[in-house]
Design a protein around this motif. Structure first.
Motif, PDB file in Angstrom:
ATOM      1  N   SER A  11       0.828  -1.206   0.000  1.00 54.60           N
ATOM      2  CA  SER A  11       0.000   0.000   0.000  1.00 54.60           C
ATOM      3  C   SER A  11       0.862   1.255   0.000  1.00 54.60           C
ATOM      4  CB  SER A  11      -0.916   0.017   1.233  1.00 54.60           C
ATOM      5  OG  SER A  11      -1.824  -1.052   1.203  1.00 54.60           O
ATOM      6  N   ASP A  14      -3.567   5.132  -1.914  1.00 61.95           N
ATOM      7  CA  ASP A  14      -4.871   4.465  -1.855  1.00 61.95           C
ATOM      8  C   ASP A  14      -5.789   4.806  -3.015  1.00 61.95           C
ATOM      9  OD1 ASP A  14      -4.111   3.285   0.486  1.00 61.95           O
ATOM     10  OD2 ASP A  14      -5.208   4.654   1.794  1.00 61.95           O
ATOM     11  N   GLN A  21      -1.622   0.232 -10.687  1.00 59.29           N
ATOM     12  CA  GLN A  21      -1.109  -1.138 -10.714  1.00 59.29           C
ATOM     13  C   GLN A  21      -0.988  -1.660 -12.146  1.00 59.29           C
ATOM     14  OE1 GLN A  21      -3.781  -4.325  -9.422  1.00 59.29           O
ATOM     15  NE2 GLN A  21      -5.474  -2.874  -9.343  1.00 59.29           N
ATOM     16  N   LEU A  33      -2.237  -5.847  -5.685  1.00 57.04           N
ATOM     17  CA  LEU A  33      -2.188  -4.887  -4.587  1.00 57.04           C
ATOM     18  C   LEU A  33      -2.361  -5.619  -3.258  1.00 57.04           C
ATOM     19  CD1 LEU A  33      -4.339  -1.864  -5.822  1.00 57.04           C
ATOM     20  CD2 LEU A  33      -1.859  -2.080  -5.806  1.00 57.04           C
ATOM     21  N   THR A  35      -3.554  -5.926   0.421  1.00 58.69           N
ATOM     22  CA  THR A  35      -4.643  -5.317   1.187  1.00 58.69           C
ATOM     23  C   THR A  35      -4.589  -5.701   2.661  1.00 58.69           C
ATOM     24  OG1 THR A  35      -6.101  -7.168   0.602  1.00 58.69           O
ATOM     25  CG2 THR A  35      -6.160  -5.231  -0.827  1.00 58.69           C
ATOM     26  N   ASP A  37      -4.423  -5.487   6.303  1.00 58.85           N
ATOM     27  CA  ASP A  37      -4.729  -4.286   7.082  1.00 58.85           C
ATOM     28  C   ASP A  37      -4.702  -4.587   8.578  1.00 58.85           C
ATOM     29  OD1 ASP A  37      -5.304  -1.666   7.421  1.00 58.85           O
ATOM     30  OD2 ASP A  37      -7.339  -1.737   6.631  1.00 58.85           O
ATOM     31  N   GLN A  63       3.557  -5.645   5.846  1.00 62.03           N
ATOM     32  CA  GLN A  63       2.547  -6.040   4.865  1.00 62.03           C
ATOM     33  C   GLN A  63       3.091  -7.128   3.933  1.00 62.03           C
ATOM     34  OE1 GLN A  63       1.034  -2.895   2.264  1.00 62.03           O
ATOM     35  NE2 GLN A  63      -1.043  -3.496   2.783  1.00 62.03           N
ATOM     36  N   TYR A 220       3.699   9.247   2.189  1.00 58.85           N
ATOM     37  CA  TYR A 220       3.089   8.002   2.662  1.00 58.85           C
ATOM     38  C   TYR A 220       1.947   8.283   3.638  1.00 58.85           C
ATOM     39  CZ  TYR A 220       2.784   3.135   4.230  1.00 58.85           C
ATOM     40  OH  TYR A 220       2.335   1.868   4.526  1.00 58.85           O
ATOM     41  N   CYS A 224      -1.707   7.189   2.292  1.00 61.47           N
ATOM     42  CA  CYS A 224      -1.922   5.778   2.616  1.00 61.47           C
ATOM     43  C   CYS A 224      -2.686   5.618   3.924  1.00 61.47           C
ATOM     44  CB  CYS A 224      -0.583   5.047   2.713  1.00 61.47           C
ATOM     45  SG  CYS A 224      -0.749   3.287   3.059  1.00 61.47           S
ATOM     46  N   HIS A 225      -3.768   4.842   3.901  1.00 63.02           N
ATOM     47  CA  HIS A 225      -4.584   4.663   5.103  1.00 63.02           C
ATOM     48  C   HIS A 225      -3.826   3.945   6.206  1.00 63.02           C
ATOM     49  CE1 HIS A 225      -4.980   0.665   3.331  1.00 63.02           C
ATOM     50  NE2 HIS A 225      -5.462   0.237   4.478  1.00 63.02           N
TER      51      HIS A 225
END
Length: 399
Positions: A11, A14, A21, A33, A35, A37, A63, A220, A224-225
């Motif tokens: 990630s 977002d 991609q 991607l 994901t 989380d 991640q 970032y 990014c979440h």
């Protein structure tokens, strides 16, 4: 033809990676991607990386390791895409450290590919082709358009979730265009922007009082979440209209600063790319404005507005772009500004956070609040600073 290998993309952007991609697809690689989380991703990264590195490196590493441990991907036919900004960013050494960790954990066959335009780690660099650049440009412009349209429609939608659903549908449709290399001329890119603007403009609205909140800072944590703990989702739930600069502004900022460096041929390439992207961005902004939406001004104007607010020769990390975006959003009525940084980002603290006090003095009609994100920071600390900004009453005479 050999079966394509899986390219894992951690990630970062977002609102753009669902489209970007497709720029990395090739006869060799199929992009995926990540994901994952899990709230413990940073802890997983910290387990194998020195804690003096920056927060984004821990999250990216966590991640990647979480994905490989899941068993969904064959390590023998798998690669990891790792973005590197270069310059003084300590995260740029993350790919070499990740390589050592993967080898130690038995993932020696997982390839590590660097994505950068600075010639870093040439042996692992992902080849940048003309087709990749073409798809990147389209994805960046479309991603900017969709993000701006959704953020300025969502606070006023009559039926909750309409703007988000429209964003997802358009992301899927445009993703198919990118995957099939369709509609990537300048004319077609802008035609799709007009169609998006018309559909979002047609969303039924109701009048509401909302707070306008801008987000500026390190790339970032801004986009990014994982890096900002779902900041945009939190602000949307608080009925805020969110202002976030698009990735085309960041790309043009990067090219503007780095056109001053490197060899003469490299500088010429930066300037040609910047000129082409700036022309498309100008048309994109015209489309948005005609549909009743707004955005930061074109980069040359944004840079001009930053004169006196930031040293414009400072291009380290996010450099003068932070100050320029803060000034730009304040002039658009986003008087509450969250300045987000990852803890332990040394260039960010010096060249980013170091500007905030001076910016606040020079923008008396706005309120800037700095928020640091880190694995060791408690959620209450972060939320209390955000709430402090949301709950503050600003002096209307200073508009």
């Amino acid at each position: 033809m050999a079966e394509r290998k899986t390219l894992l993309i951690p990630s970062l952007l977002d609102d753009w990676f669902p489209l970007l991609q497709y720029a990395f697809t090739s006869e060799e690689w199929e992009p995926v991607l990540l994901t994952e989380d899990d709230p413990h991703l940073a802890e997983l990264g910290l387990k194998y990386f020195h804690n003096e590195l920056c927060y984004p490196v821990f999250l990216v590493a966590g991640q990647v390791l979480s994905a490989l441990r899941s068993g969904r991907y064959d390590p023998a036919r798998c690669g990891v895409l790792f973005g590197q900004a270069g310059d003084e960013c300590r995260g740029s050494c993350g790919i070499r450290l990740l390589r050592r960790v993967l080898d130690r954990l038995g993932y020696g066959r997982v390839e590590t590919l660097s994505l950068n335009v600075r010639g870093i780690d040439r042996g692992t660099g992902l080849p940048i082709t003309a087709a990749m650049v073409r798809r990147c440009l389209a994805a960046a412009v479309w991603g900017d358009t969709l993000a701006l349209l959704r953020n300025q429609t969502r606070p006023y939608e009559a039926v909750p979730g309409t703007a988000e659903a429209l964003w997802r549908r358009w992301t899927e449709d445009l993703g198919q265009d990118l995957a099939g290399n369709r509609g990537l001329t300048r004319r077609e890119i802008l035609r799709r922007c007009r169609e998006m603007a018309a559909e979002f403009r047609a969303v039924e609205r109701v009048p509401r009082e909302v707070q306008k909140v801008a987000i500026v800072g390190e790339i970032y944590t801004k986009y990014c979440h994982l890096g900002n703990w779902n900041l945009e989702r939190y602000l949307a739930a608080e009925h805020c209209e969110i202002g976030v600069g698009g990735i085309t502004w960041y790309a043009l900022y990067y090219m503007d600063g780095h056109a001053l460096k490197g060899s003469a041929p490299a500088r010429r390439v930066y300037r040609l790319l910047a000129s082409y992207l700036a022309e498309i961005q100008r048309d994109m902004l015209s489309i948005l404005n005609q549909a009743g939406y707004h955005a930061l001004p074109l980069l040359p104007e944004l840079k001009r507005q930053a004169e006196g607010y930031a040293p414009l020769r400072v291009t380290v990390a996010d450099g003068w772009l932070i100050a320029a975006e803060a000034v730009g959003w304040a002039r658009l009525g986003y008087r509450k500004i969250l300045c987000v940084q990852p803890f332990a980002c040394l260039p960010g603290h010096i060249f980013g956070k170091g500007q905030y006090a001076a910016l606040q003095r020079k923008l008396p009609g706005a309120r800037l609040v700095s928020v640091d994100y880190d694995a060791s920071t408690g959620e209450g600390t972060v939320l209390s600073r955000i709430r402090m900004l949301l709950d503050e009453e600003l002096d209307p005479e200073l508009l």
